[in-house]
Design an enzyme around this catalytic site. Structure first.
Site, PDB file in Angstrom:
ATOM      1  N   ARG A  85       0.910  -1.153  -0.102  1.00  0.00           N
ATOM      2  CA  ARG A  85       0.005  -0.001  -0.003  1.00  0.00           C
ATOM      3  C   ARG A  85       0.872   1.274   0.090  1.00  0.00           C
ATOM      4  NH1 ARG A  85      -5.084   1.930   2.056  1.00  0.00           N
ATOM      5  NH2 ARG A  85      -5.288   4.076   1.507  1.00  0.00           N
ATOM      6  N   ARG A  98      -6.663  -0.174  -3.833  1.00  0.00           N
ATOM      7  CA  ARG A  98      -5.598  -0.290  -3.111  1.00  0.00           C
ATOM      8  C   ARG A  98      -5.248  -1.996  -2.588  1.00  0.00           C
ATOM      9  NH1 ARG A  98      -8.996   2.670   1.097  1.00  0.00           N
ATOM     10  NH2 ARG A  98      -9.019   4.058  -0.883  1.00  0.00           N
ATOM     11  N   ASP A 101      -6.156  -1.807   2.707  1.00  0.00           N
ATOM     12  CA  ASP A 101      -6.596  -0.586   3.757  1.00  0.00           C
ATOM     13  C   ASP A 101      -6.909  -1.370   5.033  1.00  0.00           C
ATOM     14  OD1 ASP A 101      -7.538   1.976   4.174  1.00  0.00           O
ATOM     15  OD2 ASP A 101      -9.487   1.550   3.690  1.00  0.00           O
ATOM     16  N   ASP A 103      -8.695  -0.122   8.667  1.00  0.00           N
ATOM     17  CA  ASP A 103      -9.298   1.152   9.496  1.00  0.00           C
ATOM     18  C   ASP A 103      -9.362   0.704  11.036  1.00  0.00           C
ATOM     19  OD1 ASP A 103      -9.336   3.048   7.453  1.00  0.00           O
ATOM     20  OD2 ASP A 103     -11.188   1.870   6.676  1.00  0.00           O
TER      21      ASP A 103
END
Length: 174
Positions: A85, A98, A101, A103
């Site tokens: 990434r 991507r 990711d 989060d």
């Protein structure tokens, strides 16, 4: 510091997304003072935000960690980098394709608003692609300042989100 139960959302739509996500699940278990409590199934989800890109695979992991929120965020960003990434400094790739990711969706029952880190994730209650896997592994999850995650899912479009069959490469689930 007392251990906290945290939830991490995963998304990928470049490369072998399933393999990348399983590698991330394994990397979580390798973090200092952190253990994996459960991982959701992988969910195929239409792209959100910028829709002219491949579908995503999404999932959620439940971890127990002694890491402080900023330290955990730093470790998650390192796992993203290890997966290839690259984040643009100006944020223009925010909703683009991507490899991975990650989060930080929830950190116990804390509300955190610091530079670079907002928990609960500010859009968690609006995103079925994060709520479905979250509720799979934590049906009673509550979003601090919002309420029950199940209530947040009510009324969100879920018809285009598909749980994928388990694979033998997946770590044990909750």
């Amino acid at each position: 510091m007392t251990a906290s139960v945290v939830f991490v959302g995963l998304g990928s739509n470049l490369g072998d997304s399933a393999a990348i996500m399983h590698t991330a699940f394994a990397a979580f278990g390798g973090l200092k003072d952190t253990s994996v409590l459960a991982t959701s199934a992988l969910y195929r989800t239409p792209a959100w935000g910028v829709t002219d890109q491949p579908d995503f695979l999404n999932a959620v992991a439940m971890l127990r960690t002694d890491l402080a929120p900023q330290a955990l965020l730093g470790a998650l960003l390192e796992i993203e980098r290890d997966a290839g990434r690259v984040r643009r400094d100006d944020g223009s790739d925010r909703w683009g394709p991507r490899t991975l990711d990650l989060d930080l969706l929830l950190y116990g029952d804390r509300i955190i608003d610091e530079p670079g880190l907002r928990v609960p994730h500010p859009h968690l209650h609006e995103r079925a692609f994060a709520l479905l896997p979250l509720l799979e592994i934590a049906p009673d999850a509550t979003i601090p300042g919002i309420g029950p995650a199940a209530d947040a899912l009510t009324g969100l479009a879920c018809a285009d989100i598909e749980a994928l069959p388990c694979t033998t490469a997946a770590p044990p689930r909750g």
